[in-house]
Write a protein that holds these residues in place. Structure first.
Motif, short mmCIF file in Angstrom:
data_model
loop_
_atom_site.label_atom_id
_atom_site.label_comp_id
_atom_site.label_asym_id
_atom_site.label_seq_id
_atom_site.Cartn_x
_atom_site.Cartn_y
_atom_site.Cartn_z
N GLN A 71 0.83 -1.20 0.00
CA GLN A 71 0.00 0.00 0.00
C GLN A 71 0.86 1.25 0.00
O GLN A 71 0.51 2.25 -0.61
CB GLN A 71 -0.94 0.00 1.22
N THR A 72 2.03 1.22 0.69
CA THR A 72 2.91 2.39 0.67
C THR A 72 3.60 2.54 -0.68
O THR A 72 3.94 3.64 -1.09
CB THR A 72 3.98 2.30 1.78
N LEU A 76 4.03 5.02 -5.75
CA LEU A 76 5.25 4.96 -6.55
C LEU A 76 5.03 4.14 -7.81
O LEU A 76 5.46 4.53 -8.90
CB LEU A 76 6.39 4.35 -5.71
N ILE A 77 4.34 3.03 -7.69
CA ILE A 77 4.05 2.20 -8.85
C ILE A 77 3.17 2.95 -9.84
O ILE A 77 3.36 2.87 -11.05
CB ILE A 77 3.43 0.86 -8.40
N GLY A 78 2.20 3.70 -9.32
CA GLY A 78 1.35 4.51 -10.20
C GLY A 78 2.15 5.57 -10.94
O GLY A 78 1.94 5.81 -12.14
N LEU A 83 4.82 7.47 -15.90
CA LEU A 83 6.06 7.82 -16.58
C LEU A 83 6.28 6.92 -17.79
O LEU A 83 6.69 7.39 -18.86
CB LEU A 83 7.25 7.71 -15.62
N GLY A 84 5.99 5.64 -17.64
CA GLY A 84 6.14 4.72 -18.76
C GLY A 84 5.22 5.08 -19.92
O GLY A 84 5.62 5.03 -21.08
#
Length: 154
Positions: A71-72, A76-78, A83-84
Protein backbone atom coordinates in the motif's frame (compact mmCIF):
# COMPACT_ATOMS: atom_id res chain seq x y z
CA UNK A 1 -36.19 -90.40 22.14
CA UNK A 2 -35.43 -86.87 21.70
CA UNK A 3 -36.25 -85.14 18.61
CA UNK A 4 -33.40 -84.30 16.19
CA UNK A 5 -34.43 -80.67 15.72
CA UNK A 6 -33.28 -79.39 19.15
CA UNK A 7 -30.12 -81.43 18.89
CA UNK A 8 -29.43 -79.93 15.47
CA UNK A 9 -30.04 -76.44 16.86
CA UNK A 10 -27.55 -77.02 19.70
CA UNK A 11 -24.94 -78.31 17.25
CA UNK A 12 -25.39 -75.32 14.95
CA UNK A 13 -25.23 -72.95 17.94
CA UNK A 14 -21.98 -74.59 19.06
CA UNK A 15 -20.52 -74.23 15.58
CA UNK A 16 -21.58 -70.62 15.43
CA UNK A 17 -20.09 -69.83 18.85
CA UNK A 18 -16.94 -71.78 17.98
CA UNK A 19 -16.53 -69.77 14.80
CA UNK A 20 -17.47 -66.43 16.36
CA UNK A 21 -15.18 -66.60 19.38
CA UNK A 22 -11.89 -66.36 17.38
CA UNK A 23 -13.32 -63.59 15.21
CA UNK A 24 -14.51 -61.64 18.25
CA UNK A 25 -11.15 -62.15 19.99
CA UNK A 26 -9.26 -60.88 16.91
CA UNK A 27 -11.57 -57.86 16.74
CA UNK A 28 -10.91 -57.14 20.40
CA UNK A 29 -7.11 -57.27 19.91
CA UNK A 30 -7.30 -55.05 16.80
CA UNK A 31 -9.40 -52.46 18.59
CA UNK A 32 -7.13 -52.48 21.66
CA UNK A 33 -4.04 -51.94 19.49
CA UNK A 34 -5.78 -49.13 17.61
CA UNK A 35 -6.67 -47.50 20.94
CA UNK A 36 -3.06 -47.81 22.15
CA UNK A 37 -1.81 -46.30 18.90
CA UNK A 38 -4.22 -43.38 19.15
CA UNK A 39 -3.27 -42.86 22.81
CA UNK A 40 0.42 -42.56 21.89
CA UNK A 41 -0.09 -40.69 18.60
CA UNK A 42 -2.69 -38.29 19.95
CA UNK A 43 -0.26 -35.98 21.80
CA UNK A 44 2.13 -36.02 18.84
CA UNK A 45 -0.69 -35.14 16.42
CA UNK A 46 -1.89 -32.39 18.74
CA UNK A 47 1.65 -30.94 18.88
CA UNK A 48 1.93 -31.10 15.07
CA UNK A 49 -1.44 -29.37 14.64
CA UNK A 50 -0.34 -26.64 17.08
CA UNK A 51 2.86 -26.09 15.04
CA UNK A 52 0.86 -25.91 11.82
CA UNK A 53 -1.43 -23.33 13.43
CA UNK A 54 1.56 -21.26 14.59
CA UNK A 55 3.07 -21.38 11.10
CA UNK A 56 -0.24 -20.24 9.62
CA UNK A 57 -0.34 -17.35 12.11
CA UNK A 58 3.21 -16.33 11.14
CA UNK A 59 2.30 -16.48 7.44
CA UNK A 60 -0.74 -14.30 8.10
CA UNK A 61 1.50 -11.77 9.88
CA UNK A 62 3.97 -11.74 7.00
CA UNK A 63 1.15 -11.36 4.49
CA UNK A 64 -0.35 -8.42 6.35
CA UNK A 65 3.05 -6.68 6.62
CA UNK A 66 3.63 -7.22 2.89
CA UNK A 67 0.19 -5.85 2.16
CA UNK A 68 0.96 -2.74 4.22
CA UNK A 69 4.24 -2.25 2.36
CA UNK A 70 2.47 -2.73 -0.96
CA UNK A 71 0.00 0.00 0.00
CA UNK A 72 2.91 2.39 0.67
CA UNK A 73 4.45 1.48 -2.71
CA UNK A 74 1.18 1.92 -4.61
CA UNK A 75 1.71 5.67 -5.36
CA UNK A 76 5.25 4.96 -6.55
CA UNK A 77 4.05 2.20 -8.85
CA UNK A 78 1.35 4.51 -10.20
CA UNK A 79 3.93 7.23 -10.88
CA UNK A 80 6.23 4.78 -12.66
CA UNK A 81 3.30 3.58 -14.76
CA UNK A 82 2.41 7.15 -15.73
CA UNK A 83 6.06 7.82 -16.58
CA UNK A 84 6.14 4.72 -18.76
CA UNK A 85 3.06 5.84 -20.66
CA UNK A 86 4.58 9.31 -21.12
CA UNK A 87 7.80 7.82 -22.46
CA UNK A 88 5.77 5.68 -24.84
CA UNK A 89 3.91 8.72 -26.16
CA UNK A 90 7.15 10.71 -26.45
CA UNK A 91 8.61 7.82 -28.44
CA UNK A 92 5.82 8.27 -30.99
CA UNK A 93 6.50 12.02 -31.10
CA UNK A 94 10.21 11.37 -31.46
CA UNK A 95 9.63 8.99 -34.39
CA UNK A 96 7.51 11.64 -36.11
CA UNK A 97 10.15 14.32 -35.51
CA UNK A 98 12.88 12.04 -36.83
CA UNK A 99 10.97 11.34 -40.04
CA UNK A 100 10.36 15.05 -40.58
CA UNK A 101 14.00 15.79 -39.76
CA UNK A 102 15.12 13.09 -42.20
CA UNK A 103 13.06 14.70 -44.94
CA UNK A 104 13.97 18.34 -44.19
CA UNK A 105 17.53 17.86 -42.89
CA UNK A 106 19.33 17.42 -46.22
CA UNK A 107 17.63 20.50 -47.66
CA UNK A 108 18.66 22.59 -44.63
CA UNK A 109 22.25 21.36 -44.87
CA UNK A 110 22.41 22.10 -48.58
CA UNK A 111 21.02 25.59 -47.97
CA UNK A 112 23.55 26.24 -45.22
CA UNK A 113 26.41 25.10 -47.46
CA UNK A 114 25.21 27.32 -50.26
CA UNK A 115 24.82 30.28 -47.89
CA UNK A 116 28.22 29.92 -46.27
CA UNK A 117 30.23 28.99 -49.38
CA UNK A 118 32.11 31.86 -50.94
CA UNK A 119 31.58 30.87 -54.58
CA UNK A 120 28.67 31.90 -56.70
CA UNK A 121 27.45 28.52 -57.93
CA UNK A 122 24.24 29.60 -59.56
CA UNK A 123 22.84 27.20 -62.17
CA UNK A 124 22.53 30.01 -64.75
CA UNK A 125 26.25 30.09 -65.38
CA UNK A 126 27.64 28.82 -68.67
CA UNK A 127 29.76 26.25 -66.85
CA UNK A 128 26.68 24.29 -65.78
CA UNK A 129 25.90 21.56 -68.39
CA UNK A 130 22.16 22.17 -68.31
CA UNK A 131 22.52 25.81 -69.39
CA UNK A 132 25.14 25.60 -72.08
CA UNK A 133 24.34 26.96 -75.46
CA UNK A 134 22.55 24.43 -77.60
CA UNK A 135 24.08 25.91 -80.75
CA UNK A 136 27.00 23.53 -80.54
CA UNK A 137 25.69 19.95 -80.70
CA UNK A 138 29.11 18.42 -80.47
CA UNK A 139 29.98 16.24 -77.52
CA UNK A 140 32.27 17.51 -74.77
CA UNK A 141 35.05 15.30 -76.03
CA UNK A 142 34.82 16.75 -79.55
CA UNK A 143 34.83 20.33 -78.28
CA UNK A 144 37.90 19.75 -76.13
CA UNK A 145 39.83 18.33 -79.10
CA UNK A 146 38.79 21.20 -81.31
CA UNK A 147 37.58 19.03 -84.15
CA UNK A 148 35.66 21.04 -86.72
CA UNK A 149 31.97 20.26 -86.85
CA UNK A 150 32.05 19.64 -90.60
CA UNK A 151 34.38 16.62 -90.32
CA UNK A 152 32.17 14.92 -87.87
CA UNK A 153 30.50 11.72 -88.98
CA UNK A 154 26.87 11.47 -88.39
Amino acid sequence: MTSPAPLLAVVLLALLVGAAIPVLYQLYRTLSRARALLDTAGPRLEKAFDQVGQAADRLNGIGSSLEAQAQTLKPLIGAVSTLGHSIGRSGEWLRTAMSVGGAVGPAVIAGARAFFSGTDARPESESHPAHRSHRDNRSEDQRSRRIPATTRRG
